[in-house]
Motif scaffolding. Structure first.
Motif, PDB file in Angstrom:
ATOM      1  N   ASP A   1      -6.637 -38.809  46.739  1.00 39.67           N
ATOM      2  CA  ASP A   1      -7.657 -39.537  47.483  1.00 39.67           C
ATOM      3  C   ASP A   1      -7.586 -39.319  48.998  1.00 39.67           C
ATOM      4  OD1 ASP A   1      -5.337 -40.868  48.000  1.00 39.67           O
ATOM      5  OD2 ASP A   1      -6.008 -42.845  47.326  1.00 39.67           O
ATOM      6  N   ALA A   2      -6.853 -38.291  49.423  1.00 39.62           N
ATOM      7  CA  ALA A   2      -6.725 -38.040  50.860  1.00 39.62           C
ATOM      8  C   ALA A   2      -8.061 -37.671  51.495  1.00 39.62           C
ATOM      9  CB  ALA A   2      -5.695 -36.935  51.113  1.00 39.62           C
TER      10      ALA A   2
ATOM     11  N   ASP B   1      -8.614 -31.434  59.956  1.00 38.36           N
ATOM     12  CA  ASP B   1      -7.876 -32.501  59.274  1.00 38.36           C
ATOM     13  C   ASP B   1      -8.382 -32.693  57.848  1.00 38.36           C
ATOM     14  OD1 ASP B   1      -6.438 -32.897  61.590  1.00 38.36           O
ATOM     15  OD2 ASP B   1      -7.614 -34.633  62.251  1.00 38.36           O
ATOM     16  N   LYS B   2      -9.680 -32.516  57.671  1.00 39.49           N
ATOM     17  CA  LYS B   2     -10.282 -32.644  56.347  1.00 39.49           C
ATOM     18  C   LYS B   2      -9.746 -31.573  55.406  1.00 39.49           C
ATOM     19  CE  LYS B   2     -14.927 -32.859  54.276  1.00 39.49           C
ATOM     20  NZ  LYS B   2     -16.373 -32.833  54.581  1.00 39.49           N
ATOM     21  N   TYR B   3      -9.596 -30.366  55.917  1.00 43.02           N
ATOM     22  CA  TYR B   3      -9.035 -29.272  55.109  1.00 43.02           C
ATOM     23  C   TYR B   3      -7.597 -29.584  54.708  1.00 43.02           C
ATOM     24  CZ  TYR B   3      -6.941 -24.690  54.178  1.00 43.02           C
ATOM     25  OH  TYR B   3      -6.240 -23.635  53.627  1.00 43.02           O
ATOM     26  N   VAL B   4      -6.806 -30.084  55.649  1.00 42.83           N
ATOM     27  CA  VAL B   4      -5.414 -30.441  55.349  1.00 42.83           C
ATOM     28  C   VAL B   4      -5.378 -31.553  54.297  1.00 42.83           C
ATOM     29  CG1 VAL B   4      -3.292 -31.425  56.306  1.00 42.83           C
ATOM     30  CG2 VAL B   4      -4.570 -29.711  57.605  1.00 42.83           C
ATOM     31  N   ALA B   5      -6.268 -32.514  54.407  1.00 42.01           N
ATOM     32  CA  ALA B   5      -6.328 -33.586  53.407  1.00 42.01           C
ATOM     33  C   ALA B   5      -6.673 -33.020  52.030  1.00 42.01           C
ATOM     34  CB  ALA B   5      -7.371 -34.621  53.825  1.00 42.01           C
ATOM     35  N   GLY B   6      -7.547 -32.018  52.004  1.00 39.81           N
ATOM     36  CA  GLY B   6      -7.883 -31.379  50.739  1.00 39.81           C
ATOM     37  C   GLY B   6      -6.672 -30.703  50.106  1.00 39.81           C
TER      38      GLY B   6
END
Length: 218
Positions: free
Chosen positions: A140-141, A121-126
């Protein structure tokens, strides 16, 4: 016969348009020279979030937390059971330790899965932040993904405490001593767990410092 009254059709720039063009060129130069390198660096770091090593690290951090937390729980349990006169060869004694091991395996598997899902999920937010930067919007995701490792270690601590308490709650397996272990284990377990956090949870990208997200060029 004279020529028709046609003068020059060229439209000259106004002074305001010339000034605006100068400002635009200056902003473009600033972007290429100063902002774009940071954006490229940011995108490289986002790409690295999906490396297998990141998922392995999440699993390793979780494993460390559960090994330490449940190791302390077992130590407290054996100490209290010995003080309470329990026979180490008895079924109750061995059963309590076996249950702690089982609870560790169950909790660790669940928390590892959650940590690795959070990493994805962190990668997708990036990626969402990269798109936002390209559109000149606020990125800011990633801001909500600073504490994946901290959450895993906290879960390990709470799982160990609950498992130790459950051993006493289920029929009073080895007497009140085990309940005392559950009550006293938490504060004793905190220092070694907390000292491990600094190695895993500093910064959005796992570095020693917070990694700034480049602001979109204005």
């Amino acid at each position: 016969m004279g020529k028709g009254g046609g003068g020059s059709t060229e439209v000259k720039e106004t002074s305001q348009e010339k000034a605006a063009a100068v400002v635009a060129n200056e902003q473009w130069s600033v972007y290429k020279g100063e902002l774009r390198p940071f954006e490229n660096m940011f995108m490289d770091k986002v790409d690295a979030l999906n490396d297998q090593s990141k998922y392995d690290k999440a699993a390793g951090t979780t494993n460390l937390g559960y090994q330490q937390s449940f190791g302390q729980a077992r130590q407290q349990a054996t100490t209290q059971m010995a003080a309470n006169g329990a026979d180490p060869n008895s079924g109750n004694y061995q059963g309590a330790l076996k249950d702690l091991v089982s609870d560790q395996a169950t909790g660790q598997a669940d928390t590892t899965n959650r940590a690795q899902t959070s990493q994805q999920d962190k990668y997708v937010a990036g990626l969402q932040d990269v798109v936002a930067l390209g559109a000149g919007q606020k990125a800011d995701a990633l801001s909500g993904y600073n504490n994946i490792a901290s959450h895993s270690l906290s879960k390990a601590t709470s799982d160990a405490q609950r498992s130790l308490s459950d051993r006493q709650a289920i029929g009073g397996l080895v007497g009140a001593g085990l309940g005392a272990a559950a009550r006293t284990w938490g504060p004793q377990g905190s220092p070694s767990i907390g000292s491990s956090l600094s190695s895993f949870s500093n910064g959005v990208f796992g570095g020693g410092n917070q990694d700034p997200v480049p602001k979109a060029a204005k």
